[in-house]
Write a protein that holds these residues in place. Sequence first.
Motif, PDB file in Angstrom:
ATOM      1  N   HIS A  28       1.233  -1.370   0.045  1.00 53.71           N
ATOM      2  CA  HIS A  28      -0.190   0.079   0.187  1.00 53.71           C
ATOM      3  C   HIS A  28       1.117   1.790   0.085  1.00 53.71           C
ATOM      4  O   HIS A  28       0.593   1.927  -0.808  1.00 53.71           O
ATOM      5  CB  HIS A  28      -1.018  -0.063   1.440  1.00 53.71           C
TER       6      HIS A  28
ATOM      7  N   THR B 223      -1.872  -5.983  -1.914  1.00 48.28           N
ATOM      8  CA  THR B 223      -2.603  -4.955  -2.521  1.00 48.28           C
ATOM      9  C   THR B 223      -4.331  -4.772  -3.029  1.00 48.28           C
ATOM     10  O   THR B 223      -4.398  -3.827  -3.276  1.00 48.28           O
ATOM     11  CB  THR B 223      -2.352  -6.066  -4.204  1.00 48.28           C
ATOM     12  N   ASP B 224      -4.967  -5.850  -2.813  1.00 43.44           N
ATOM     13  CA  ASP B 224      -6.129  -6.196  -2.859  1.00 43.44           C
ATOM     14  C   ASP B 224      -6.956  -6.673  -2.314  1.00 43.44           C
ATOM     15  O   ASP B 224      -6.733  -7.925  -1.995  1.00 43.44           O
ATOM     16  CB  ASP B 224      -6.700  -6.592  -4.490  1.00 43.44           C
ATOM     17  N   ASP B 225      -8.017  -6.371  -1.309  1.00 37.68           N
ATOM     18  CA  ASP B 225      -8.320  -7.647  -0.244  1.00 37.68           C
ATOM     19  C   ASP B 225      -8.856  -8.775  -0.352  1.00 37.68           C
ATOM     20  O   ASP B 225      -8.849  -9.285  -0.144  1.00 37.68           O
ATOM     21  CB  ASP B 225      -9.314  -6.099   0.822  1.00 37.68           C
TER      22      ASP B 225
ATOM     23  N   TYR C 270      -8.450 -10.858  -3.440  1.00 37.78           N
ATOM     24  CA  TYR C 270      -7.305 -11.272  -4.328  1.00 37.78           C
ATOM     25  C   TYR C 270      -6.904 -12.061  -3.359  1.00 37.78           C
ATOM     26  O   TYR C 270      -6.038 -12.988  -2.907  1.00 37.78           O
ATOM     27  CB  TYR C 270      -6.776 -10.909  -5.689  1.00 37.78           C
TER      28      TYR C 270
ATOM     29  N   SER D 108      -7.754  -0.802  -2.318  1.00 42.70           N
ATOM     30  CA  SER D 108      -7.312  -2.101  -3.037  1.00 42.70           C
ATOM     31  C   SER D 108      -6.536  -0.681  -3.926  1.00 42.70           C
ATOM     32  O   SER D 108      -6.819   0.585  -3.921  1.00 42.70           O
ATOM     33  CB  SER D 108      -8.455  -2.466  -4.151  1.00 42.70           C
TER      34      SER D 108
ATOM     35  N   LEU E 277      -4.652  -0.804  -6.849  1.00 42.49           N
ATOM     36  CA  LEU E 277      -4.934  -1.556  -8.027  1.00 42.49           C
ATOM     37  C   LEU E 277      -5.309  -0.320  -8.654  1.00 42.49           C
ATOM     38  O   LEU E 277      -4.895  -0.367  -9.945  1.00 42.49           O
ATOM     39  CB  LEU E 277      -5.741  -2.379  -8.588  1.00 42.49           C
TER      40      LEU E 277
ATOM     41  N   CYS F   7      -4.286 -10.424  -8.154  1.00 48.56           N
ATOM     42  CA  CYS F   7      -3.720  -8.782  -8.508  1.00 48.56           C
ATOM     43  C   CYS F   7      -3.858  -8.476 -10.164  1.00 48.56           C
ATOM     44  O   CYS F   7      -4.493  -7.369 -10.502  1.00 48.56           O
ATOM     45  CB  CYS F   7      -3.480  -8.499  -7.150  1.00 48.56           C
TER      46      CYS F   7
END
Length: 483
Positions: A198, A232-234, A236, A381, A383, A415
């Motif tokens: 993050h 990166t993304d909760d 995935y 996220s 992304l 991700c």
Amino acid sequence: MATAARWLLPQSKHKPLIPALVLLVFASQSLCCYSAGSSEQERDRVAFLPGQPRSPQVSHFSGHVTVNEKNGRALFYWFFEAQEQPAHKPLLLWLNGGPGCSSVGYGAASELGPLRVSTFAAGLEFNKFAWNKEANLLFLESPVGVGFSYTNTSSDLTSLSDDFVAEDAYNFLVNWFKRFPQYKDREFYISGESYAGHYVPQLADLVYERNKDRKANTYINFKGFIVGNPITDDYYDSKGLAEYAWSHAVVSDELYDQIKKVCDFRASNWTDDCDKAMSTIFRQYHEIDIYNIYAPKCNLAQTSVSSSADEALKYSDHEPFRRRIRMFSGYDECYSSYAQKYFNKADVQIALHANLNGMHPGKWQVCSDSILRSYNFSVVSVLPIYAKLIKAGLRVWLYSGDADGRVPVIGSRYCVEALALPIKTQWQPWYLNQQVAGRFVEYHGMTMVTIRGAGHLVPLNKPAEGLTLIDTFLLGKQLPTHR
């Protein structure tokens, strides 16, 4: 709290540190491009650290940089000039995650810095795979409250969020460049691991946006970023964690089937049934190291500063690293306890200009549970930032040690694939010393790399591979595709 963020969470109360100005006389060493700000640079020069090897010589600096004068907030850094031709090498910033873990204790002293804490003595050893072979290397203890970074306003410590951290890190960079102006026009890259998945893209986005204002005289020659085993993304990341545990025989088919039935990882709050099922996964990791599933587990007995194993895996992104002993495996899964012991020495803190007035409110910690507990998780996220900065033409790489169960390669692949980038070169092996070192795929705008047999801390687990990785990234080249 039944949210995805809880699996990153949670130590003792962390009180603000009162700064002091102490002037020391340091050994005279030549400084590349010595110019304005030189007196501050020399004040921060580290003449010699206790236990530091006499050879080879290492040019390094450390100290505090104010990021908010009103609140008395300052971040601690440790900077190493490149081993050769520093005037011609880029500047690389490294951030550790947690949130609440020290880039000094992990990145600098345990992973990729030139001076690593020795496992056998209360000193340091030279790391022949240090990343300052390829770049001028800057470590930052962030956010405030981590390591030696401090504030005189206690409410800062309950206001921490991704936006707060990015703003402080950006202000640090602006003020650090004033102290080290010879690096201001140098090619600049950002790197990090774990929850820095993050920190790194968010700081990158802030630098990119602030660079649009050329009148501000704060332009940074920013070229790209690289992240390792990154949150990166909760959705995935959670999906990948469960799938990795099942596909690597950590949990049963029955449990995995149950998770698929009761867990909606897109939801901000997990159901009680999902929470229970995921807790079962973490209980399976009590007997092995979730951060490197094929390595021996550290079995040092519980201490008063350690949470229970159950709480560690339930809430914390770092806790298992804090109970460490030496094992004969070629991989020291108990590494961070050495760093914690070393950086709590008074003479070490004085040499680093970290706690010169002796007013530090408690022990220096590799990771701060109080930061983890109070951190305000709001970004699910990053992304969208990837998509934006890739479109802007910045160099973006993501790498993953494929033996990490905490932020596993499966989730990171999900991700990257979610970005729907056109493929430039297909998934293929890369090589080092005539062996497969991992695999990679190049997209138009991004590269994803795996490191075979590495866990969560790639530069510690696979130092030679890590050095090849960062060298290739900084040069903008392709990893070796032939033996």
